[in-house]
Design an enzyme around this catalytic site. Structure first.
Site, PDB file in Angstrom:
ATOM      1  N   SER A 137       0.899  -1.449   0.205  1.00 52.21           N
ATOM      2  CA  SER A 137      -0.206   0.035   0.153  1.00 52.21           C
ATOM      3  C   SER A 137       0.923   1.109   0.063  1.00 52.21           C
ATOM      4  CB  SER A 137      -0.925  -0.082   1.160  1.00 52.21           C
ATOM      5  OG  SER A 137      -1.479   1.334   1.291  1.00 52.21           O
TER       6      SER A 137
ATOM      7  N   ASP B 255      -7.765   1.842  -8.215  1.00 52.75           N
ATOM      8  CA  ASP B 255      -9.030   2.310  -7.509  1.00 52.75           C
ATOM      9  C   ASP B 255     -10.151   2.473  -9.045  1.00 52.75           C
ATOM     10  OD1 ASP B 255      -8.783   1.930  -4.969  1.00 52.75           O
ATOM     11  OD2 ASP B 255      -8.257   4.054  -4.889  1.00 52.75           O
TER      12      ASP B 255
ATOM     13  N   ARG C  82     -17.000   2.169  -4.078  1.00 50.92           N
ATOM     14  CA  ARG C  82     -16.841   2.270  -5.430  1.00 50.92           C
ATOM     15  C   ARG C  82     -17.744   1.083  -5.974  1.00 50.92           C
ATOM     16  NH1 ARG C  82     -13.001   5.685  -6.349  1.00 50.92           N
ATOM     17  NH2 ARG C  82     -11.267   5.994  -4.510  1.00 50.92           N
TER      18      ARG C  82
ATOM     19  N   LYS D 137     -19.038   7.534   2.122  1.00 53.79           N
ATOM     20  CA  LYS D 137     -17.813   7.491   2.314  1.00 53.79           C
ATOM     21  C   LYS D 137     -16.722   8.297   1.609  1.00 53.79           C
ATOM     22  CE  LYS D 137     -13.917   3.907   2.171  1.00 53.79           C
ATOM     23  NZ  LYS D 137     -13.276   4.358   3.515  1.00 53.79           N
TER      24      LYS D 137
END
Length: 410
Positions: free
Chosen positions: A144, A291, A366, A390
């Site tokens: 990450s 993402d 998402r 969120k």
């Protein structure tokens, strides 16, 4: 909350102004806490950013970030350098199953006093703040980028600065570069050469007023809507910079392959135009922009073209296992998605399925927003649709502004 999206054509020629970038906001909020003279405008209003603001302002012995992954990583580093303060940092059940050991080990090697309250390698954490001189450490770059950014942000507090030696292939590099760019603007001295990053704290602040750019991740759902709209459909979004710190600005290049042209005009607006037919297949490595994968694969599904995306190993440790979630929900719509530990492959073939399928969101914002653009082709129900708070609290309201029929129910 469940929303029913009734099949609708996008109303062409509309303008939307989107909220500030979540990624930029959280970085600048932490820097503002370290340097109170900073002024930050256009901060995002999403749950993740509110969690960050609440955590930074809290004087309590326990801080709960709920589902906010960025806040968990950044606050771990922040509280580690807050002298004479002890905090238990916790989150949701899912957060307690998202690994954080790489960051904790790095902070411990700098002298931080952090212990695991329950399971080794995972939140919640007990953090006792110390003063750290800084120095040179090794850290994995493959899991990450938020671990790395967290360390770089607090390095502005270290007398000796910080040198990170990155091990392995770098994931989400643009987010690291965003952090370094903000530090450069602040007045810190940074370098990123090969696998080594160095940050020296600012002697004097070079900039004290920052304005957060609109969020490119939020724009992705409108790129998808345009890709699935008739030729000539247009939409104007603001406010965006032609040279952006956000890695997800890669949308301009990615969606050009799916028939959406981006034009920058005066006042930092972008004009999206469904200009031409998309290419016959989509194949890309999303290591720098993982993402965006959910949105792009749903776009390809709607366009009926095959899609292969690699570099997705981080998606398994997000709000949910996003690869499995995508596979499950596309299957409901007749899609054939094959997944590995770090890639997905979508077949162009579709099965005929009953109308009116309900998409589960798995507590992942998402998932809700990535599937919404299919409203141009079918009726759709989105379960737990309020999960969008969120990152984009007014998403369903903005869709209504564009003429989409959105019916909300409890």
């Amino acid at each position: 909350m469940q929303v029913h999206l009734q099949q609708t054509a996008l109303k062409s020629g509309q303008t939307l102004e989107l909220a500030g970038s979540k990624s930029e906001s959280n970085r600048l909020l932490l820097l503002q806490q370290l340097f109170p003279e900073l002024v930050v405008d256009n901060v995002a209003d999403s749950d993740d950013v509110v969690a960050m603001q609440t955590g930074l302002a809290s004087g309590a012995s326990q801080v709960d970030v709920h589902h906010a992954g960025t806040a968990m990583r950044f606050l771990t580093a922040y509280f580690a350098v807050c002298q004479n303060q002890t905090v238990v940092l916790k989150g949701s059940e899912r957060m307690h199953n998202r690994p954080i050991g790489v960051l904790v080990d790095a902070l411990r090697s700098l002298g931080a006093q952090i212990s695991y309250v329950e399971k080794e390698g995972y939140p919640p954490l007990s953090i006792r703040g110390i003063w750290a001189e800084g120095g040179s450490i090794d850290i994995s770059a493959a899991i990450s980028s938020q671990y790395i950014s967290a360390l770089l942000l607090v390095a502005t507090r270290f007398k000796k600065g910080l040198t990170l030696h990155l091990k392995g292939e770098i994931t989400s590099r643009p987010y690291i570069e965003m952090t370094l760019s903000l530090l450069d603007e602040l007045g810190a001295k940074t370098s990123f050469i090969g696998q080594t990053i160095t940050v020296l704290p600012p002697v004097t602040l070079q900039q004290t007023h920052f304005t957060v750019e609109a969020d490119w991740s939020s724009a992705s759902y409108y790129y998808s809507l345009l890709a699935l709209s008739p030729l000539g459909t247009t939409l104007r979004l603001g406010k965006y910079k032609k040279v952006s710190l956000q890695g997800d600005a890669a949308l301009v290049r990615i969606y050009a392959k799916l028939g959406v042209e981006t034009r920058f005009d005066a006042g930092d607006y972008i004009q999206l135009v469904k200009k031409e037919r998309e290419q016959p297949a989509f194949d890309a490595d999303f290591r720098d922009t993982p993402d965006l994968a959910q949105t792009v694969v749903v776009s390809c599904f709607g366009l009926g073209i095959p899609c292969t995306i690699r570099g997705l190993h981080t998606l398994k440790i997000k709000e949910t296992d996003r690869l499995v979630a995508l596979q499950n929900e596309l299957r409901k719509l007749g899609g054939d998605l094959q997944i590995t530990a770090d890639s997905l492959t979508l077949s162009a073939k579709r099965q005929v399925v009953p109308a009116g399928q309900a998409i589960d969101t798995y507590q992942d914002h998402r998932m809700a927003m990535a599937f919404a653009p299919l409203v141009t082709q079918m009726d759709l129900w989105i379960n737990e649709a309020d999960v969008v708070t969120k990152s984009y609290p007014v998403f369903w309201k903005d869709l209504k502004k564009l003429g989409v029929q959105v019916i909300e129910s409890k």
